[in-house]
Design a protein around this motif. Sequence first.
Motif, short mmCIF file in Angstrom:
data_model
loop_
_atom_site.label_atom_id
_atom_site.label_comp_id
_atom_site.label_asym_id
_atom_site.label_seq_id
_atom_site.Cartn_x
_atom_site.Cartn_y
_atom_site.Cartn_z
N THR A 1 27.60 26.79 -25.22
CA THR A 1 28.80 26.29 -25.86
C THR A 1 28.44 25.30 -26.95
O THR A 1 27.30 24.83 -27.02
CB THR A 1 29.72 25.58 -24.84
N HIS A 2 29.42 24.97 -27.80
CA HIS A 2 29.15 24.03 -28.88
C HIS A 2 28.94 22.61 -28.36
O HIS A 2 28.52 21.73 -29.11
CB HIS A 2 30.29 24.05 -29.91
N GLN A 3 29.21 22.39 -27.07
CA GLN A 3 28.99 21.07 -26.48
C GLN A 3 27.63 20.97 -25.79
O GLN A 3 27.30 19.93 -25.21
CB GLN A 3 30.10 20.79 -25.46
N ALA A 4 26.82 22.00 -25.86
CA ALA A 4 25.53 22.01 -25.16
C ALA A 4 24.60 20.93 -25.69
O ALA A 4 24.54 20.66 -26.90
CB ALA A 4 24.87 23.38 -25.32
N ALA A 5 23.87 20.31 -24.77
CA ALA A 5 22.86 19.32 -25.16
C ALA A 5 21.67 20.03 -25.79
O ALA A 5 21.48 21.24 -25.59
CB ALA A 5 22.41 18.53 -23.93
N GLN A 6 20.86 19.29 -26.55
CA GLN A 6 19.70 19.88 -27.19
C GLN A 6 18.76 20.50 -26.16
O GLN A 6 18.17 21.55 -26.39
CB GLN A 6 18.95 18.84 -28.02
N SER A 7 18.62 19.85 -25.01
CA SER A 7 17.73 20.37 -23.97
C SER A 7 18.24 21.72 -23.45
O SER A 7 17.44 22.61 -23.13
CB SER A 7 17.61 19.37 -22.82
N GLU A 8 19.54 21.87 -23.36
CA GLU A 8 20.12 23.13 -22.88
C GLU A 8 19.90 24.24 -23.90
O GLU A 8 19.62 25.39 -23.54
CB GLU A 8 21.62 22.96 -22.63
N ILE A 9 20.03 23.91 -25.18
CA ILE A 9 19.79 24.88 -26.24
C ILE A 9 18.33 25.34 -26.22
O ILE A 9 18.03 26.53 -26.35
CB ILE A 9 20.14 24.27 -27.61
N LYS A 10 17.42 24.41 -25.99
CA LYS A 10 16.01 24.76 -25.93
C LYS A 10 15.72 25.68 -24.76
O LYS A 10 14.99 26.67 -24.89
CB LYS A 10 15.16 23.48 -25.82
N ARG A 11 16.31 25.38 -23.60
CA ARG A 11 16.09 26.23 -22.43
C ARG A 11 16.64 27.64 -22.67
O ARG A 11 16.03 28.64 -22.28
CB ARG A 11 16.75 25.61 -21.20
N ALA A 12 17.81 27.71 -23.30
CA ALA A 12 18.42 29.02 -23.57
C ALA A 12 17.55 29.83 -24.51
O ALA A 12 17.36 31.04 -24.32
CB ALA A 12 19.82 28.82 -24.16
N TYR A 13 17.01 29.18 -25.51
CA TYR A 13 16.14 29.87 -26.47
C TYR A 13 14.90 30.42 -25.78
O TYR A 13 14.52 31.59 -25.96
CB TYR A 13 15.75 28.92 -27.60
N ARG A 14 14.24 29.59 -24.98
CA ARG A 14 13.03 30.03 -24.31
C ARG A 14 13.32 31.20 -23.36
O ARG A 14 12.52 32.14 -23.25
CB ARG A 14 12.41 28.85 -23.55
N ARG A 15 14.46 31.14 -22.69
CA ARG A 15 14.83 32.23 -21.78
C ARG A 15 15.04 33.54 -22.54
O ARG A 15 14.56 34.61 -22.10
CB ARG A 15 16.10 31.85 -21.02
N LEU A 16 15.71 33.47 -23.68
CA LEU A 16 16.00 34.67 -24.45
C LEU A 16 14.74 35.26 -25.10
O LEU A 16 14.60 36.48 -25.20
CB LEU A 16 17.05 34.37 -25.52
N VAL A 17 13.84 34.38 -25.54
CA VAL A 17 12.59 34.87 -26.12
C VAL A 17 11.81 35.67 -25.09
O VAL A 17 11.27 36.75 -25.37
CB VAL A 17 11.74 33.70 -26.66
N LYS A 18 11.77 35.14 -23.86
CA LYS A 18 11.08 35.86 -22.79
C LYS A 18 11.78 37.19 -22.47
O LYS A 18 11.13 38.20 -22.20
CB LYS A 18 11.04 35.00 -21.53
N GLN A 19 13.10 37.17 -22.51
CA GLN A 19 13.87 38.36 -22.12
C GLN A 19 13.76 39.49 -23.13
O GLN A 19 13.65 40.66 -22.75
CB GLN A 19 15.35 37.98 -21.94
#
Length: 231
Positions: free
Chosen positions: A17-35
């Motif tokens: 969401t647009h309210q996500a913390a920077q740490s959450e955005i980083k985790r989401a990115y790493r998860r998607l790169v792996k996927q």
Amino acid sequence: MSLLTDRNTHYHTLGVTHQAAQSEIKRAYRRLVKQFHPDCNRDLASHDRISAINVAYEVLGNPQARATYDRSLGIANLKASDGVNVTNGRSARSSSLDEERKLDLWIRQVYTPISDLLEEILGAIDEQIDDLSADPYDDELMGNFQDYIDECRGSFTKAQILFRAMPNPVSVASVATHLYHCLSVLGDGIEELNYFTLNFDDRHLHTGQEMWRIAEEMRSYAQTAMHNLSR
């Protein structure tokens, strides 16, 4: 349709969401790169999807770029949880210097030494992985690879300290932005390679290589921006 509900936003691409913390955005990115990385899951591999994920993280992973993007979406009063001094900030010492002297000082004490450190880190990855590929389970080869990662971590820490030591002049805001993103992705890449040495899971190796590639791309952007500045 509201831009916040538009499925084409970078937030939707990363699944946050647009309210996500920077740490959450980083985790989401790493998860998607792996996927979606082709070396990890060929059934889901998609060049277009990986490109969109990288572009989304390039924007949302940088607090300054994210703030600009949020304004374009009409999102107000959001605070990025991790700050980076890209366009503002003056110390008492630098405020007395004219712009030209500040620029020269920043190039000599920040940009140039960081560029040298990035060259040390990024330049050796292919050779290191080629050496290790002979036998990842060989203790000596893995030990050499771990030594390389430790050296990368040390150089990375020095680069971070240099980047934070002095506010950048406004004229090199784009250069600083690219350096910031390069260091951010590189830090994640170092940890991914380190995870590989602990569990021999190839997914960490492939993810680390992909982050290395993105970091190299960001460094190239910084070099181009600096070159254009000197024209």
